[in-house]
Design a protein around this motif. Structure first.
Motif, PDB file in Angstrom:
ATOM      1  N   UNK A  11      78.031  66.977  21.779  1.00 54.56           N
ATOM      2  CA  UNK A  11      78.008  68.078  22.741  1.00 54.56           C
ATOM      3  C   UNK A  11      77.941  69.412  22.005  1.00 54.56           C
ATOM      4  N   UNK A  12      78.824  69.566  21.023  1.00 52.34           N
ATOM      5  CA  UNK A  12      78.835  70.808  20.238  1.00 52.34           C
ATOM      6  C   UNK A  12      77.543  70.923  19.424  1.00 52.34           C
ATOM      7  N   UNK A  13      77.138  69.816  18.819  1.00 50.17           N
ATOM      8  CA  UNK A  13      75.977  69.845  17.932  1.00 50.17           C
ATOM      9  C   UNK A  13      74.700  70.239  18.676  1.00 50.17           C
ATOM     10  N   UNK A  14      74.565  69.710  19.893  1.00 54.90           N
ATOM     11  CA  UNK A  14      73.306  69.894  20.607  1.00 54.90           C
ATOM     12  C   UNK A  14      73.234  71.216  21.377  1.00 54.90           C
ATOM     13  N   UNK A  15      74.378  71.607  21.931  1.00 52.37           N
ATOM     14  CA  UNK A  15      74.303  72.704  22.891  1.00 52.37           C
ATOM     15  C   UNK A  15      74.877  74.029  22.399  1.00 52.37           C
ATOM     16  N   UNK A  46      70.883  62.421  30.902  1.00 53.04           N
ATOM     17  CA  UNK A  46      70.864  63.884  30.836  1.00 53.04           C
ATOM     18  C   UNK A  46      70.628  64.468  29.445  1.00 53.04           C
ATOM     19  N   UNK A  47      71.135  63.823  28.390  1.00 53.14           N
ATOM     20  CA  UNK A  47      71.008  64.430  27.077  1.00 53.14           C
ATOM     21  C   UNK A  47      69.796  63.911  26.302  1.00 53.14           C
ATOM     22  N   UNK A  48      69.036  62.997  26.883  1.00 49.41           N
ATOM     23  CA  UNK A  48      67.997  62.335  26.087  1.00 49.41           C
ATOM     24  C   UNK A  48      66.829  63.283  25.818  1.00 49.41           C
ATOM     25  N   UNK A  49      66.163  63.025  24.725  1.00 56.74           N
ATOM     26  CA  UNK A  49      65.006  63.832  24.359  1.00 56.74           C
ATOM     27  C   UNK A  49      63.765  62.988  24.601  1.00 56.74           C
ATOM     28  N   UNK A  50      62.995  63.302  25.636  1.00 54.66           N
ATOM     29  CA  UNK A  50      61.840  62.456  25.976  1.00 54.66           C
ATOM     30  C   UNK A  50      60.802  62.427  24.855  1.00 54.66           C
ATOM     31  N   UNK A  51      60.855  63.401  23.956  1.00 52.26           N
ATOM     32  CA  UNK A  51      59.869  63.453  22.893  1.00 52.26           C
ATOM     33  C   UNK A  51      60.070  62.413  21.807  1.00 52.26           C
ATOM     34  N   UNK A  52      61.243  61.734  21.826  1.00 52.98           N
ATOM     35  CA  UNK A  52      61.509  60.818  20.710  1.00 52.98           C
ATOM     36  C   UNK A  52      61.036  59.404  21.018  1.00 52.98           C
ATOM     37  N   UNK A  83      67.170  58.392  22.678  1.00 55.63           N
ATOM     38  CA  UNK A  83      68.303  59.059  22.035  1.00 55.63           C
ATOM     39  C   UNK A  83      68.243  60.539  22.361  1.00 55.63           C
ATOM     40  N   UNK A  84      69.293  61.241  21.937  1.00 55.38           N
ATOM     41  CA  UNK A  84      69.260  62.688  22.086  1.00 55.38           C
ATOM     42  C   UNK A  84      68.327  63.254  21.012  1.00 55.38           C
ATOM     43  N   UNK A  85      68.056  64.543  21.129  1.00 55.91           N
ATOM     44  CA  UNK A  85      67.290  65.191  20.067  1.00 55.91           C
ATOM     45  C   UNK A  85      68.090  65.145  18.771  1.00 55.91           C
ATOM     46  N   UNK A  86      67.411  65.340  17.642  1.00 57.68           N
ATOM     47  CA  UNK A  86      68.134  65.397  16.379  1.00 57.68           C
ATOM     48  C   UNK A  86      69.010  66.632  16.343  1.00 57.68           C
ATOM     49  N   UNK A  87      70.144  66.504  15.698  1.00 64.99           N
ATOM     50  CA  UNK A  87      71.035  67.657  15.559  1.00 64.99           C
ATOM     51  C   UNK A  87      70.353  68.696  14.679  1.00 64.99           C
ATOM     52  N   UNK A 145      72.106  62.047  15.697  1.00 61.23           N
ATOM     53  CA  UNK A 145      71.869  62.097  17.139  1.00 61.23           C
ATOM     54  C   UNK A 145      72.819  61.127  17.822  1.00 61.23           C
ATOM     55  N   UNK A 146      72.920  61.222  19.136  1.00 58.52           N
ATOM     56  CA  UNK A 146      73.668  60.230  19.910  1.00 58.52           C
ATOM     57  C   UNK A 146      72.642  59.237  20.424  1.00 58.52           C
ATOM     58  N   UNK A 147      72.863  57.973  20.094  1.00 58.40           N
ATOM     59  CA  UNK A 147      71.808  57.011  20.375  1.00 58.40           C
ATOM     60  C   UNK A 147      72.079  56.150  21.576  1.00 58.40           C
ATOM     61  N   UNK A 148      71.016  55.506  22.006  1.00 60.95           N
ATOM     62  CA  UNK A 148      71.081  54.596  23.137  1.00 60.95           C
ATOM     63  C   UNK A 148      72.094  53.488  22.901  1.00 60.95           C
ATOM     64  N   UNK A 149      73.007  53.360  23.837  1.00 58.08           N
ATOM     65  CA  UNK A 149      73.917  52.226  23.840  1.00 58.08           C
ATOM     66  C   UNK A 149      74.778  52.158  22.607  1.00 58.08           C
TER      67      UNK A 149
END
Lengths: 315, 507, 363
Positions: C95-99, C159-165, C169-173, C261-265
């Motif tokens: 949360x802190x890393x991404x936002x 909500x936090x996922x990065x569709x570009x990846x 997963x979320x975007x890279x930190x 990143x925060x990954x799937x599952x």
């Protein structure tokens, strides 16, 4: 909601609740005399594997079920040896055995089917028919109450049997005494170790039965980790059921219902609710249940729960 | 009677605990049918060990046991029970939430509950006992629980009955009644073993008396004609002076340290456990509260020390310590007010120390702020520990040793050392002497009197041990059914019969 | 004291050998040459710089969770929710890393503080329930494990996922939220220093603070703790906060040091670090330094098995049977350790030390 959907929701509630109930009944029986088995998670994994491999080899689901019960019972006997004879911590042994069984099942599955090419129900002797003939034809009631596999009725029978044993027999009296005050029971000449071995093994065998139900009846399939979650929810069901067999069954059905909501969500296309919410819902309910139970019936937990008994050997 | 058959014969019993604690050193002991055989000795003399061996709870290192003339080897209590031995333990072996009848049923082999019920009725009739079989054991007073324990053995048909310090939970009339019953049962053909360290009871009931000292049997004498002084000498092994308190103190002008006013307390079941209790303890005063267990003294001590806030609720009244209102405070809250009280709890050797921790860590217990607020000043504590170990003559292998490796006596010394040395204005003591040998008790009394005299400590001593109370207290109250009544003696000295009468509810 | 430590070490070694023999037998059943398997495990874990780095990467979170378990178990509180607190910490850190992108010198510490707080509060729920509502903490922490597991999956896929990846997963930190690698060629990262620092902190807490002493009294005897003027309810909650905090840090080092990143599952970890932490803490005798050493051992075991997997296609959880046996072995060790100590006394020290019981008559 239409009637058909309602019926299948109830049917699912029962079929998802049955394994939780079976595990909860056995483990509740065990806890009544003291031993807490976190190893039930392991007994379940092993039971599921054995039931599938035996149904595949022997093409007979009944024998496979019995073998699953024996295998899980054997693992439970090993646990009993560790926690009763060697007096090791029940909690640590439980975690250890859960781990051990999980890894062992991975290895055994690999041995049985290299590269994890697990046979499907076409090649495995699963249970194929369900329900009580004629009665299951009755509309609504027939489907909800009589359309299940024999195991469901067996589960109800086991619930009443265990309830009778605990409350009406001399063995049950001893069992309650051991769970209430082990030292006093020991001094009365009750064979504490024997009772604890019996209840732990019964708990294991019922896990085997539950696992077999999950693979051979409900899913008609086997994957690693198929029994996940059932053991944990059974532990919560025991608390909600206040260690009384019939109430444990009702509590297990509540968890079956919560789990079947996932299906309802899909059927009703409630797409705004992500599937993860349905997945975590049973555990949220479990925590709420634990809170409510502790306020209302906290005092009813067997006093010797999870305690190791070592006979005092001091001057 | 001396020609009766031998029920028990124990030959050359030896038991060593750990490396070299010799609990029993070649003890011979025999009991005949039809007699009450007393086993007399100080705490720690080896009585309990000998009986535990007989009952299969502990295995002897050497020696033989014969029951009815046959050699036996008991590996567990159930072996002993099958061998015809019945034991009434100090701590009852009953399941509290089950009924009297269910507890009886647990001990029997018979499976049909109906048969057990009729057998129970028959035994009650034969032995002239009256008890409500459907009551839960936890609802019975202590002496009736003891009776259940005994009935269990009689229903089982045990001919050999062992009583381990059975009178420690009884008072006055109840003791007399039990002793009378013991004699009757012996006459009915039972072999009765009576374990005690109380001289009067042993003299009254014993047909024969065996005396143990330091794990050895020093004598076996006939009960008739033995002198009390002779027995004491056998038991203690040397001339022995009982400590008596000194001169009367004038305390009327001393400051009140603890003041309890109109205190009423309810338990979790919403019943009054204390009702309108008022008393005070002054500087330098030792105030004793006498009472039989279960009359509210637990609640009284807990509410003053703030050690069990969940289980009790104050409905009325006030407690003041050093002028500060501490009503309903937990122990940590009392500490936060910068006042302190010393407390020696009941069953001190188990709950007054954390047994899995070291000696030094246990000296820190309760005295936290003395040795730092965030970090522990170990150096200061070490120095202090050395002083205390020396002053209170505690024998420990090292300050790092676990308390679990210490004997009960030394554990209690650690607690005494810690609480007495903290120099608090108030010291609360609850049933201190259980599990202490005679010398430790004398040591304890001496320290207590010194503390009151030299440090002006106010001491509240709650106990059912009247000998102790009479020896040290300046004034006495009696607690009965939640009420504390001041004791006004008729001529200025404490009278055993008057107090006992008050403790059991008489006038 | 030295003799006790030595006997602990010897008995631990005996357990490890027994478990290895048992494991070999099972490997043989699976048609795998056990000597070859052990060789591969050792090579994979220690054979090259890379192997050592892989072992250490796994040892870092295990150490942190082991510390979490040490704190809780020393206080007699069965926090078996390390897994859930691990995820809670990973979520807080992400949360802190991404936002909240900001300069590195603030960003990284803030990320770890956030992980400590989320992990702590998450465990604190169980602590609160135990202290104020008498809910068994074993059950509550087990259930809580599942909730953050699914929450992580939800956040990473939703909500936090990065569709570009490519992977879900979320975007890279951003770089400001990444722990640097210790060397370009290996994956092991600065989280190692954090783990060592935490070992030191827990060591000081347990041995040199009043708080640590009270914690141990609570663990020794609840009645004694009441007697010892300890505010038990408050203490239970703070211990859970502290314990969960360290487990939360474990989640943070994983997202910020390994995956960015925060990954799937579930993280692609071979087994639940949350439970392996229990094994490490027990093997380390519930001491911080012992936990560190055991964590390295488990790190080697897991990294090695992971390498083994690339040669023999075993499921990743297979190694759990060794871990399970080790956990059981570590409690079983107490059955024979005193005998070993006695033996050592006789053979090595040749003396019969008098205990306190030897000098008094006992009771």
């Amino acid at each position: 909601m239409d009637l058909n959907l309602f019926i299948s929701l109830l049917v699912r509630t029962i079929s998802l609740g049955t394994p939780i109930a079976l595990v909860g009944l056995g483990e509740g029986f065990s806890q009544k005399a003291g031993p807490l088995n976190l190893g039930i998670i392991g007994y379940l994994s092993l039971g599921a594997y054995v039931s599938w491999v035996m149904a595949y080899r022997l093409q007979n689901p009944w024998i496979a079920t019995i073998m699953a019960m024996l295998a899980a019972g054997l693992l439970a006997a090993f646990v009993a040896f560790l926690v009763v004879t060697l007096n090791l911590s029940q909690i640590v042994v439980g975690v250890g055995v859960a781990f051990f069984a999980e890894g062992l099942v991975c290895l055994l599955t690999f041995i049985a089917w290299p590269n994890y090419l697990i046979p499907t129900s076409f090649n495995v002797g699963v249970f194929r028919t369900a329900g009580i003939p004629i009665l299951r034809e009755i509309p609504f009631i027939g489907e909800v109450l009589f359309g299940h596999h024999l195991f469901v009725y067996l589960m109800v029978g086991i619930a009443f049997l265990l309830h009778y044993i605990v409350n009406k027999t001399k063995f049950g009296l001893k069992l309650r005494a051991v769970g209430e005050s082990t030292a006093a029971s020991d001094a009365m000449g009750i064979n504490v170790a024997r009772i604890r071995y019996i209840v732990i093994i019964v708990s294991g065998m019922l896990c085997g039965l539950a696992a077999s139900y999950m693979t051979l009846v409900r899913a008609r399939a086997y994957v690693l980790g198929i029994t996940g979650g059932v053991g944990f929810l059974a532990l919560a069901a025991i608390v909600l059921g206040a260690w009384k067999s019939p109430r444990i069954v009702l509590a297990a059905l509540l968890f079956g219902f919560v789990r079947s909501l996932h299906f309802l969500g899909q059927a009703q296309r409630w797409i705004n609710i992500p599937s993860e919410v349905w997945q975590m819902l049973p555990y949220i309910v479990a925590i709420i249940v634990l809170m409510i139970s502790s306020i209302r019936i906290g005092a009813e937990a067997p006093p010797e729960l999870a305690r190791t008994y070592i006979r005092e050997d001091e001057a | 009677m001396s020609t009766s058959a031998l029920a028990i014969e124990m030959r050359q019993i030896r038991k060593v605990y750990g490396r070299d604690v010799v609990a029993n050193d070649g003890i011979d002991f025999d009991v005949r049918f039809g007699e009450v055989h007393c086993l007399l000795g100080e705490n720690g003399a080896g009585k309990s060990t000998l009986m535990k061996i007989l009952f299969g709870l502990v295995q002897a290192d050497e020696g033989e046991i014969f029951i009815n003339g046959n050699p036996v080897k008991f590996l567990s209590p159930s072996d002993a029970i099958n061998g015809g031995i019945g034991m009434v333990h100090q701590q009852f072996k009953l399941v509290p939430s089950l009924t009297v009848l269910e507890n009886i049923a647990l001990g029997l082999n018979e499976k049909k509950l109906g048969k057990i019920e009729s057998e129970f009725g028959r035994v009650c009739l034969e032995y002239d006992v009256d008890i409500d079989k459907n009551k839960k054991v936890k609802d019975l007073p202590a002496h009736e629980q003891q009776l259940v324990e005994i009935l269990k053995l009689l229903c089982l048909g045990q001919k050999i009955l062992i009583f381990d310090e059975p009178t420690s939970i009884l008072v006055g009339e109840q003791i007399q009644q039990l002793l009378k019953r013991l004699k009757e049962w012996a006459k009915m053909g039972h072999a009765v073993v009576f374990i005690s360290h109380k001289m009067n009871e042993v003299l009254e009931v014993g047909d024969r008396i065996s005396v143990l000292r330091n794990g050895k049997k020093v004598a076996c004498v006939e009960g008739d004609g033995i002198e009390r002084d002779k027995l004491i000498e056998l038991m203690v092994g040397e001339d022995f002076k009982e400590y008596k308190r000194g001169e009367e103190k004038d305390l009327s002008s001393a400051e009140k340290i603890l003041q309890v006013d109109n205190l009423s307390v309810k338990n979790q079941e919403n019943k009054f456990v204390l009702e309108d209790v008022s008393f005070s303890v002054r500087e330098g005063e030792i105030f004793g509260i006498a009472g039989i267990q279960g009359n509210g003294q637990d609640a009284l001590v807990e509410v003053i020390t703030g050690t069990n806030p969940e289980s009790i609720r104050i409905t009325d009244g006030k407690i003041e310590l050093e002028g500060i209102n501490i009503t309903g405070f937990t122990s940590s809250k009392i500490e936060s007010k910068k006042i302190d009280l010393g407390y020696i709890p009941p069953k001190a050797k188990d709950i007054g120390v954390a047994t899995t921790l070291s000696v030094k860590e246990n000296l820190l217990l309760r005295g936290w702020s003395q040795y730092g607020n965030v970090f522990v000043n170990w150096r200061k504590l070490y120095k202090r520990a050395d002083e205390l170990i020396e002053k209170y003559n505690i024998s420990v292998p090292s300050k790092e040793a676990n308390v679990s490796t210490l004997s009960g006596g030394n554990r209690i010394k650690i607690i005494l050392a810690r609480e007495l040395s903290r120099q608090t204005k108030l010291l609360v003591i609850f049933d201190p002497c259980t599990g202490l040998d005679v010398k430790s008790i004398e040591f304890f009394k001496k320290n207590l009197l010194e503390l009151a005299k030299n440090n002006n400590t106010a001491i509240l001593l709650v106990s059912n041990d009247l000998d102790l109370l009479f020896d040290v207290c300046d004034s006495l109250g009696v607690i009965f059914r939640g009420k504390v009544l001041p004791y006004q003696s008729s001529d200025g000295s404490f009278k055993m019969d008057e107090i006992t009468n008050m403790m059991t509810g008489g006038e | 004291m030295g003799r006790k430590l030595l006997s602990e070490l010897i008995s631990t070694l005996i357990i490890i050998i027994i478990v290895m023999i048992a494991a070999s037998l099972l490997f043989m059943l699976a048609g795998i040459n056990p000597i070859e398997a052990i060789r591969l495990i050792i090579y994979g874990a220690l054979g090259r710089t890379r192997g050592i780095s892989e072992s250490l990467i796994r040892a870092i979170p295990i150490t942190l969770i082991g510390l979490s378990v040490t704190i809780a178990f020393r206080a007699g509180l069965w926090n078996v929710g390390g897994q859930g607190q691990f995820y809670a910490g990973a979520i807080g850190a992400s949360f802190i890393a991404l936002f909240f992108p900001m300069t590195r010198i603030i960003h990284l510490p803030l990320l770890f503080i956030a992980a400590f707080i989320t992990g702590g509060i998450y465990a604190g729920i169980a602590g609160f329930l135990r202290a104020y509502m008498r809910v068994n903490e074993i059950l509550s922490t087990l259930m809580l494990n599942f909730i953050t597991l699914w929450l992580t999956q939800y956040l990473a896929t939703g909500p936090w996922s990065d569709p570009g990846r490519i992977i879900v997963a979320t975007a890279f930190f951003p770089d400001s939220a990444r722990l640097n690698r210790l060397h370009d060629t290996v994956r092991v990262h600065q989280g190692l220093y954090l783990a060592l620092l935490c070992v030191g902190i827990v060591f000081v807490i347990l041995n040199y603070t009043v708080y640590g002493q009270k914690l141990k009294v609570l663990g020794a005897n609840l009645t004694a703790a009441k007697y010892a003027k300890i505010n038990i309810k408050k203490k239970i909650v703070t211990i859970f906060l502290l314990s969960g905090g360290f487990a939360g840090l474990a989640g943070a080092v994983e997202v910020s040091g390994v995956y960015y990143c925060l990954r799937n599952g579930a993280f692609p970890i071979e087994a639940g670090y949350g439970f392996i932490g229990i094994g490490a803490a027990l093997m380390g005798m519930l001491t911080p330094v012992g936990t560190l050493i055991s964590a390295v051992f488990f790190g080697i075991l897991i990294a090695g098995s992971s390498y083994l997997k690339t040669v023999v296609d075993l499921h990743g959880h297979t190694v759990n049977f060794i871990i399970g046996l080790l956990i059981i072995g570590m409690v079983a060790r107490h059955l024979f350790r005193p005998k070993i100590q006695k033996f050592l006394d006789k053979v090595l020290f040749g003396k019969k030390e008098l205990t306190e019981r030897g000098t008094s008559s006992g009771s």
